[in-house]
Write an enzyme that holds these catalytic residues in place. Structure first.
Site, PDB file in Angstrom:
ATOM      1  CG  ASN A  32      -2.063   1.036   1.004  1.00  0.00           C
ATOM      2  OD1 ASN A  32      -2.268   1.908   1.826  1.00  0.00           O
ATOM      3  ND2 ASN A  32      -2.749   0.977  -0.112  1.00  0.00           N
ATOM      4  CG  LEU A  33       4.420   0.498  -2.150  1.00  0.00           C
ATOM      5  CD1 LEU A  33       5.411   0.314  -3.298  1.00  0.00           C
ATOM      6  CD2 LEU A  33       5.096   0.197  -0.816  1.00  0.00           C
ATOM      7  CG  HIS A  34       2.634   6.094   1.957  1.00  0.00           C
ATOM      8  ND1 HIS A  34       3.873   6.538   2.342  1.00  0.00           N
ATOM      9  CD2 HIS A  34       2.220   5.243   2.932  1.00  0.00           C
ATOM     10  CE1 HIS A  34       4.193   6.014   3.509  1.00  0.00           C
ATOM     11  NE2 HIS A  34       3.214   5.206   3.881  1.00  0.00           N
ATOM     12  CG  HIS A  37       6.039   2.762   1.466  1.00  0.00           C
ATOM     13  ND1 HIS A  37       4.679   2.947   1.550  1.00  0.00           N
ATOM     14  CD2 HIS A  37       6.384   2.020   2.544  1.00  0.00           C
ATOM     15  CE1 HIS A  37       4.217   2.345   2.632  1.00  0.00           C
ATOM     16  NE2 HIS A  37       5.224   1.781   3.257  1.00  0.00           N
ATOM     17  CD  GLN A  61       5.196  -6.531  11.007  1.00  0.00           C
ATOM     18  OE1 GLN A  61       6.084  -7.084  10.379  1.00  0.00           O
ATOM     19  NE2 GLN A  61       5.107  -5.210  11.085  1.00  0.00           N
ATOM     20  N   GLY A 153      12.083   3.714   7.381  1.00  0.00           N
ATOM     21  CA  GLY A 153      11.561   5.038   7.695  1.00  0.00           C
ATOM     22  C   GLY A 153      11.666   5.327   9.187  1.00  0.00           C
ATOM     23  CD  GLN A 159       9.707  -1.472  11.729  1.00  0.00           C
ATOM     24  OE1 GLN A 159       8.743  -2.179  11.941  1.00  0.00           O
ATOM     25  NE2 GLN A 159       9.854  -0.822  10.583  1.00  0.00           N
ATOM     26  CB  SER A 191       0.845   5.891   8.194  1.00  0.00           C
ATOM     27  OG  SER A 191       0.308   4.641   8.576  1.00  0.00           O
TER      28      SER A 191
END
Ligand code: PAF
Length: 294
Positions: A32-34, A37, A61, A153, A159, A191
């Site tokens: 679901n790239l934005h 990314h 996760q 990111g 993370q 996001s």
């Protein structure tokens, strides 16, 4: 750009590129790239010869009752976006390829990577097992892609710290590069989960970054007066403000950059926040330097 679904094919391609002396840059994603990314991929392509982007919504996760089933899966649109930029390989494996011996997406698999204590606080406390899932999939992907450099990111600040530690502790020969948070013009951190927000919630969500900025200003403007013992009041006030604006704040805290509780000597800080807007859990952070005025 080649789209690869199977590990064996990926390994063969990577071996060919490595034997031709090419370096590998890697951007792991859940799709679901934005724009955020895409900027990671662009940074990777400035750093390495062959760029691999993975898209895998990792069941391990996600906790019980979290949004694994709803997480947006948009492979065709993602591939179209990656074709427009400098991505050489899109690796999009199936759950059965990644967790072949598991009937429930790796949750029953024996061998996992257990991250250190750093992973038990904040996100790790709110989402038990989350970082075990992240550390395990990232290690698996690193084994498959064998990158020289991997880009993450900074929005997922904790993370990133877990991954720095993972690479160090497991002696993985991979350079981890952080990309700054990419924001909408409103300040909202980009996001994939923003897709869950209605238009009015997107407007409301701007308050999250505004709150971080206001806290950062207070920390910077009071370098000589504010002490660590005052931070908890600042945190509580900010949480109250957010909750009054319709958020349900999970945590908001001021930490040292290594996520330890800050001391009066710590000048390099990070403010981390996680808050629900409706059922959407939003995450953001802001790094602050408290340089003392002379
Ligand atoms: O940040 C993410 O999108 C995920 O946690 C990652 C690193 C791709 C692992 O699934």
């Amino acid at each position: 750009m080649q789209i690869i679904h199977h590990i064996a094919q990926l390994r063969q391609l990577i071996a060919e590129h490595k034997s031709a002396g090419k370096s590998i840059g890697f951007v792991p994603t859940m799709g679901n790239l934005h724009q955020g990314h895409l900027q990671l991929v662009e940074l990777a392509s400035a750093q390495a010869d062959i760029i691999v982007c993975s898209i895998f919504v990792n069941p391990l996760q996600f906790g019980e009752g979290e949004d694994f089933a709803e997480y947006p899966r948009t492979l065709d649109a993602d591939a179209a976006q990656l074709r427009q930029i400098d991505c050489d390989i899109l690796f999009a494996p199936a759950v059965s390829d990644i967790y072949p011996e598991s009937s429930n997406g790796g949750r029953d698999q024996m061998q996992v990577i257990v991250p250190p204590e750093l992973a038990d606080i904040l996100e790790g406390a709110a989402r038990p097992g989350h970082f075990t899932g992240v550390a395990t999939i990232v290690t698996k992907l690193f084994n498959m892609v064998q990158p020289d450099k991997a880009i993450f990111g900074a929005k997922d600040y904790q993370q990133l710290q877990v991954i720095y530690k993972l690479v160090k502790d497991l002696c993985l020969p991979i350079e981890i590069i952080a990309h700054p948070i990419v924001r909408e013009s409103t300040g909202l951190a980009m996001s994939s989960r923003n897709a869950y927000l209605s238009d009015s919630q997107k407007q409301q969500a701007i308050a999250l970054f505004k709150t971080l900025k206001s806290l950062a200003t207070q920390l910077k403007n009071n370098t000589t007066k504010l002490k660590v013992c005052d931070y908890s009041q600042l945190e509580q006030d900010a949480i109250k403000q957010l909750d009054a604006q319709g958020f349900k704040t999970d945590y908001l805290c001021i930490r040292a950059r290594n996520l330890a509780l800050p001391t009066d000597d710590d000048k390099e800080l990070v403010i981390l926040v996680t808050a629900y807007l409706g059922t959407t859990r939003l995450l953001d952070n802001l790094q602050v330097s408290r340089v003392c005025k002379q």
